[in-house]
Design an enzyme around this catalytic site. Structure first.
Site, PDB file in Angstrom:
ATOM      1  CD  GLU A 107       1.298  -5.348  -4.078  1.00  0.00           C
ATOM      2  OE1 GLU A 107       1.341  -6.364  -4.794  1.00  0.00           O
ATOM      3  OE2 GLU A 107       0.895  -5.365  -2.901  1.00  0.00           O
ATOM      4  CD  GLU A 136      -3.517 -10.073  -2.632  1.00  0.00           C
ATOM      5  OE1 GLU A 136      -3.601 -11.290  -2.434  1.00  0.00           O
ATOM      6  OE2 GLU A 136      -2.519  -9.529  -3.155  1.00  0.00           O
TER       7      GLU A 136
HETATM    8  O1  9MR Z   1       6.591 -10.238  -4.343  1.00  0.00           O
HETATM    9  C1  9MR Z   1       6.149 -11.132  -3.344  1.00  0.00           C
HETATM   10  C2  9MR Z   1       6.820 -12.486  -3.540  1.00  0.00           C
HETATM   11  O2  9MR Z   1       8.205 -12.380  -3.290  1.00  0.00           O
HETATM   12  C3  9MR Z   1       6.189 -13.508  -2.619  1.00  0.00           C
HETATM   13  O3  9MR Z   1       6.723 -14.786  -2.904  1.00  0.00           O
HETATM   14  C4  9MR Z   1       4.691 -13.507  -2.803  1.00  0.00           C
HETATM   15  C5  9MR Z   1       4.064 -14.532  -1.890  1.00  0.00           C
HETATM   16  O4  9MR Z   1       2.816 -14.249  -1.492  1.00  0.00           O
HETATM   17  O5  9MR Z   1       4.175 -12.220  -2.539  1.00  0.00           O
HETATM   18  C6  9MR Z   1       4.650 -11.267  -3.436  1.00  0.00           C
HETATM   19  O6  9MR Z   1       4.049 -10.017  -3.179  1.00  0.00           O
HETATM   20  C7  9MR Z   1       2.635  -9.949  -3.294  1.00  0.00           C
HETATM   21  C8  9MR Z   1       2.160  -8.873  -2.360  1.00  0.00           C
HETATM   22  O7  9MR Z   1       2.600  -9.128  -1.058  1.00  0.00           O
HETATM   23  C9  9MR Z   1       0.637  -8.755  -2.391  1.00  0.00           C
HETATM   24  N1  9MR Z   1       0.164  -8.572  -3.724  1.00  0.00           N
HETATM   25  C10 9MR Z   1       0.643  -9.491  -4.737  1.00  0.00           C
HETATM   26  C11 9MR Z   1       2.172  -9.533  -4.705  1.00  0.00           C
HETATM   27  C12 9MR Z   1       2.701 -10.420  -5.811  1.00  0.00           C
HETATM   28  O8  9MR Z   1       2.298 -11.736  -5.568  1.00  0.00           O
END
Ligand code: 9MR
Length: 379
Positions: free
Chosen positions: A267, A162
């Site tokens: 994802e 990101e």
């Molecule tokens: O699924 C993840 C969630 O449990 C966390 O709280 C969150 C915090 O940043 O991150 C989520 O995963 C993210 C991933 O690492 C990067 N892309 C977006 C995902 C959804 O937010």
């Protein structure tokens, strides 16, 4: 804003109309001869899932059974992020990442590690650094230590996550601010130097939107031009029932493939709930008020919407199959609806239905429709 409210109202009424017509949740597809997603798509791409800390610990037997059967690629949902794996300057926590690796090895699945460089979920002490040399040294130490520990054992790393704004420019992060845009190739070079055989990816959301896609293409070209190895682009695929359009997804597959890198959907989940604002990405730093209107299916997903979800998954997987020569992996962001992050984002405490398995670990109509694509090819 007025227009948005109007659009949501329209969408909600339309959905309610179909529901009240009593459209049935027909599982038109007969039980498959193929036993799992990973078997069905074995010749096309790996099928992954993101797994949470309790799932890594084996605390959820039903999820464990699905993970074992359905998937051949595992990504840690959180435990390898900086704040967890490197919580203090001299402290690393490898307990859960090591357990995940054991699980992957025991089940002969690939491990995709997520993620080395991300502005979000950074350990708070990193954000206090203001000296560029200090940050450069820290980045090298972080990457050397973690990639080094898992050398030869990880199929691929999300090296940078990101780094782009929606308009395709580089996001202002501590890394960009202190190190300049060279932090991108530098991170890839550091990782490749420690483990030359692991694959290295750039991963982001909204990578199918034209402006951000152009920014990503440029980002990959810049990394390549700097002489760094980059093996793939991870399109996060936090999508909804209507967007992004299949045409934009296809244009993105082609654009990234043309750079000579692998394309992966890293994802994948398809949200079915109203979007509180006109954004369909995954910026985790935003949240909104919950309400009955914004959480229309707290108990059960109406059949009509279940079918819309199945249609959307079918369309998306048809496209993936069309380009399976360019796509190396499709990873779902979670195992089943019950623990999806979308139940708490962008509004806390909603009930979303974005995956192929429901909150009772059962296969949904969407699962059968995706599997049927292979049935119809193989028989
Ligand atoms: O699924 C993840 C969630 O449990 C966390 O709280 C969150 C915090 O940043 O991150 C989520 O995963 C993210 C991933 O690492 C990067 N892309 C977006 C995902 C959804 O937010």
């Amino acid at each position: 804003m007025q227009k948005l409210i109007y659009l949501f109202t329209y969408w909600f009424l339309l959905t309610t109309f179909f529901v009240s017509c009593g459209t049935s949740n027909t599982q038109a597809v007969e039980e498959e001869d193929l036993n799992s997603l990973r078997e069905a798509f074995a010749a096309d791409f790996t099928i992954g899932t993101a797994i949470s800390a309790p799932q890594i610990m084996g605390e959820d037997a039903k999820a464990a059974a699905l993970i074992a059967t359905e998937f051949n690629s595992l990504t840690p949902e959180n435990v390898m992020k900086w704040m967890h794996i490197h919580p203090r300057p001299e402290e690393y926590d490898f307990e859960l990442p090591d357990k995940l690796l054991e699980l992957a090895q025991a089940q002969d699945k690939e491990l995709i590690a997520h993620t080395l460089v991300w502005h979000s979920q950074l350990a708070p002490w990193v954000n206090e650094i203001s000296d560029s040399t200090e940050l450069a040294e820290l980045l090298a130490k972080h990457i050397n230590t973690i990639v080094g520990r898992y050398k030869g054992k990880v199929a691929g790393w999300d090296v940078v996550n990101e780094a782009l704004n929606e308009d395709g420019t580089l996001r202002e992060t501590i890394f960009l601010n202190l190190l300049g845009k060279d932090y991108l190739p530098t991170a890839f070079k550091l990782a490749a130097a420690v483990d030359p055989d692991t694959e290295l990816y750039y991963n982001d959301y909204n990578l199918c939107q034209p402006e951000k896609r152009a920014g990503c293409v440029q980002l990959v070209k810049d990394i390549q031009a700097a002489g760094a190895k980059i093996d793939g682009v991870g399109i996060q695929a936090h999508w909804n029932l209507s967007g992004p359009p299949l045409e934009e997804i296809e244009a993105s597959i082609l654009a990234y493939h043309a750079l000579g890198v692998k394309v992966m959907f890293t994802e994948l989940d398809i949200g079915v709930l109203p979007n509180p604002w006109d954004l369909d990405g995954a910026n985790v730093n935003q949240d909104f008020e919950n309400s009955e209107f914004m959480n229309p299916y707290p108990q059960i997903l109406p059949d009509a919407v279940q079918t819309q979800l199945a249609d959307r998954y079918e369309g998306v997987f048809k496209l993936f199959l069309k380009h399976s020569d360019k796509i190396s992996r499709v990873t779902f962001w979670g195992v089943h609806d019950g623990h999806s992050w979308l139940n708490n984002w962008p509004i806390n405490g909603r009930t979303n239905y974005p995956l192929l398995f429901d909150e009772n670990y059962q296969k949904k109509e969407a699962y059968h429709r995706v599997m049927a694509l292979k049935e119809s090819i193989e028989h």
